[in-house]
Design a protein around this motif. Sequence first.
Motif, short mmCIF file in Angstrom:
data_model
loop_
_atom_site.label_atom_id
_atom_site.label_comp_id
_atom_site.label_asym_id
_atom_site.label_seq_id
_atom_site.Cartn_x
_atom_site.Cartn_y
_atom_site.Cartn_z
N THR A 292 47.83 10.31 -19.31
CA THR A 292 48.96 9.97 -20.08
C THR A 292 48.60 10.20 -21.56
N PRO A 293 50.02 10.29 -22.25
CA PRO A 293 49.88 10.59 -23.76
C PRO A 293 48.79 9.79 -24.47
N ALA A 294 49.06 8.35 -24.19
CA ALA A 294 47.81 7.33 -24.96
C ALA A 294 46.59 7.87 -24.88
N ASN A 295 46.44 7.91 -23.67
CA ASN A 295 44.75 8.16 -23.28
C ASN A 295 44.52 9.54 -23.78
N LEU A 296 45.21 10.41 -23.83
CA LEU A 296 44.85 11.76 -24.28
C LEU A 296 44.37 11.65 -25.81
N LYS A 297 45.31 10.90 -26.33
CA LYS A 297 45.39 10.93 -28.06
C LYS A 297 43.88 10.31 -28.36
N GLN A 298 43.80 9.20 -27.53
CA GLN A 298 42.37 8.53 -27.66
C GLN A 298 41.16 9.44 -27.32
N GLN A 299 41.37 10.30 -26.36
CA GLN A 299 40.31 11.21 -25.90
C GLN A 299 39.86 11.95 -26.89
N PHE A 300 41.11 12.61 -27.58
CA PHE A 300 40.87 13.61 -28.58
C PHE A 300 40.75 12.94 -30.03
N GLU A 301 40.64 11.93 -30.15
CA GLU A 301 40.77 11.00 -31.35
C GLU A 301 42.04 11.55 -32.24
N ALA A 302 43.15 11.66 -31.70
CA ALA A 302 44.13 12.37 -32.34
C ALA A 302 45.42 11.32 -32.75
N ALA A 303 45.87 11.70 -33.69
CA ALA A 303 46.88 10.51 -34.04
C ALA A 303 48.46 10.99 -33.44
N SER A 304 48.63 12.20 -33.03
CA SER A 304 49.78 12.68 -32.32
C SER A 304 49.40 13.46 -31.23
N MET A 305 50.34 13.69 -30.32
CA MET A 305 50.29 14.89 -29.18
C MET A 305 49.90 16.22 -29.75
N ASN A 306 50.86 16.26 -30.85
CA ASN A 306 50.71 17.65 -31.72
C ASN A 306 49.12 18.07 -31.92
N GLU A 307 48.41 17.16 -32.55
CA GLU A 307 47.02 17.28 -32.73
C GLU A 307 46.37 17.66 -31.36
N VAL A 308 46.57 16.86 -30.26
CA VAL A 308 46.00 17.04 -29.11
C VAL A 308 46.21 18.49 -28.74
N PHE A 309 47.52 19.12 -29.00
CA PHE A 309 47.90 20.20 -28.34
C PHE A 309 47.13 21.40 -29.15
N TYR A 310 47.08 21.16 -30.41
CA TYR A 310 46.20 22.11 -31.44
C TYR A 310 44.76 22.26 -30.93
N ALA A 311 44.20 21.02 -30.91
CA ALA A 311 42.87 20.98 -30.42
C ALA A 311 42.38 21.84 -29.04
N LEU A 312 43.32 21.69 -28.26
CA LEU A 312 43.53 22.31 -26.86
C LEU A 312 43.50 23.94 -27.04
N ALA A 313 44.78 24.08 -27.39
CA ALA A 313 45.44 25.52 -27.78
C ALA A 313 44.57 26.34 -28.28
N ARG A 314 43.83 25.99 -29.26
CA ARG A 314 42.75 26.70 -30.19
C ARG A 314 41.87 27.41 -29.35
N THR A 315 41.30 26.54 -28.34
CA THR A 315 40.20 27.33 -27.52
C THR A 315 40.70 28.60 -26.62
N ALA A 316 42.08 28.73 -26.58
CA ALA A 316 42.62 29.87 -25.95
C ALA A 316 41.87 31.18 -26.19
N LYS A 317 41.68 31.97 -25.31
CA LYS A 317 41.14 33.25 -25.61
C LYS A 317 42.17 34.44 -25.31
N ARG A 318 43.05 34.12 -24.37
CA ARG A 318 44.05 35.04 -23.86
C ARG A 318 45.38 35.11 -25.03
N SER A 319 45.75 36.06 -25.22
CA SER A 319 46.83 35.97 -26.40
C SER A 319 48.04 35.95 -25.85
N ALA A 320 48.77 35.39 -26.50
CA ALA A 320 50.17 35.02 -25.86
C ALA A 320 51.04 36.34 -25.80
N ASP A 321 51.86 36.18 -24.76
CA ASP A 321 52.76 37.50 -24.71
C ASP A 321 53.99 37.39 -25.45
#
Lengths: 247, 371
Positions: free
Chosen positions: A218-247
């Motif tokens: 759930t959005p709430a659990n994810l924010k908690q898990q990533f210690e983030a204030a917003s979904m934006n931060e959760v997304f950044y934290a995850l997307a930054r680990t990507a190795k594949r380049s966007a097309d």
Amino acid sequence: MSERAIVCKDLTKRFGDFTAVNHISFDVDQGEIFGFLGANGAGKTTAMRMLCGLSYPTSGEASVAGYNVFKQQEDIKRNIGYMSQKFSLYESLTVKENIRFYGGVYGLSDKQLKEKGDELITKLGMEKEAKMMVGSLPLGWKQKLAFSVAIIHQPRIVFLDEPTGGVDPITRRQFWDLIYDAAGSGITVFVTTHYMDEAEYCNRISVMVDGRIDALDTPANLKQQFEAASMNEVFYALARTAKRSAD
Amino acid sequence: MRTLRLLLEKEFRQIFRDKGILPIIFVMPMIQLLIMPLAADFDVKNINLVVVDRDHSTYTQQMVTKIASSGYFHIKGYYTDYAPALHEIEREKADIILEIPAHFETDLVRENKAEVYLAADAINGTKAGLGSAYLNTILGDFNNEIRMKWLPAKATAAGTIDVTSSNWFNPNVNYRIYMVPGILVLLVTMVGGFISALNIVKEKEIGTIEQINVTPIKKWQFIIGKMVPFWVIGMVDFTLGLLLARFVYGIIPLGSLLLLYGFLSIYLVALLGFGLLISTYSNNQLQAMFVAFFFIMIFMLMSGLFVSVDNMPAWAKMIAQLTPVTHFIDVVRMIVLKGSRFEDIKMQFLYEIAFAIVLNGWAIWNYRKTA
């Protein structure tokens, strides 16, 4: 219905050497709004196309509305609605004609089409536009119409691929009202988006990175898990680990 | 059935709302049918002749008058020397030189024998060949005439073989009669081939095909939904063309209209299947257009429309046989001009049915709802 709308286990799609979708597993409950997030090129659309019966999976298992994605694509298609990134109503047909065509194709009778069509037009406040060519409507209206047409046959699941891209904030808000209505009537909503405020509206969300699902809750659990204030931060934290380049 | 009806409703609405496509479908072919048969005339007329007359006698005068009155020749110049006449050929002003030597008349009267020389510009081989042949006939005629005058009794005593020919089905050997049915086929082929080739690919381009693929519409329903409107358009186009042939060129089909339309209906299924096949293989309209154009060029040049298939080398005949257009042109000419009956065109029927099955089967097979 207590039955799961989507069950997906180790679903994989390869194009040659490239693994677009890499062993993804998740379940979606009936009536749930499930957000399917990920950067461009993460594999969202490919995964969604497999679930809609538009593309053959390479390996894994999945069922949609109780039907197997390898063998029963045509059964799946009867039980889902789909709205793609590209606007896909016919621009040279009127609002009413589009409703008639798509509703009719899913087996609605003339009487049902009339009732559902009128109801839909009233709900969207498009009485005046009913006889206008769809091509002449503004984008926001088109998207709302496309969504309403995609669920006119009351499918078990509706797949929305970035339905609000390029749409203004007010219309986006109205669009999500429509999504809530649909979910309230028992339709499972499977939606991809790049807007993190929209992600907050979902019951649960998954985030795809390089073809894998790296987070699902759930959005709430994810924010908690990533210690983030917003979904934006959760997304950044995850997307930054990507190795594949966007097309 | 309901799905099919909805698909047809949608296709017809889309076609009739497309203001750009309607004149292409209905007006352009008619204009072409009005223009092309008048121009595409393989009769050799207007041959430009220069005469080099070194004799200046009554006989040469009579001879040249006879040539000019035949209707096939324009006398472009009258010289006493060869050089200026050759110059006319070099400047493309003349096609044939007729040279009459000095003492032509005297030789003819005294020695009962005279010669003339013909020189033809053979760059346009047909014109040169036919022109020389016409000229030979006219001179032969002239020869007989003067002999008649001298020796009326003995003229036919030599016993010549006289060939009398009659031209069946097209008594005046009018090239138009031959071309109009062929051009009609070509126009129906172009309209049907192009619009069907562009259609599915257009839905691919706008993205609506994806929406169709995610509905329970069946492949065959989709293909038939695409085909029927074009089939109707093809029928209407052909009918308009036939009416035009009737009222403008006075060509009334000798054979059965039912047979003609029976064949047309199968031909259109084959042709549209071909267009849709191109459509399923192409990714955008430009690609589809070029591929369709490539094949339609081959159809035009190899189907026997302009050049008789019988004259082609064996390998080219093979190619010609493998295009549905060849058989249709054949059949239309046979039914319209000769009044051929079903027994005469059985083979073509079989060919066309085979094309229809193979091309459509292939198109349905290649159209994938799930990739």
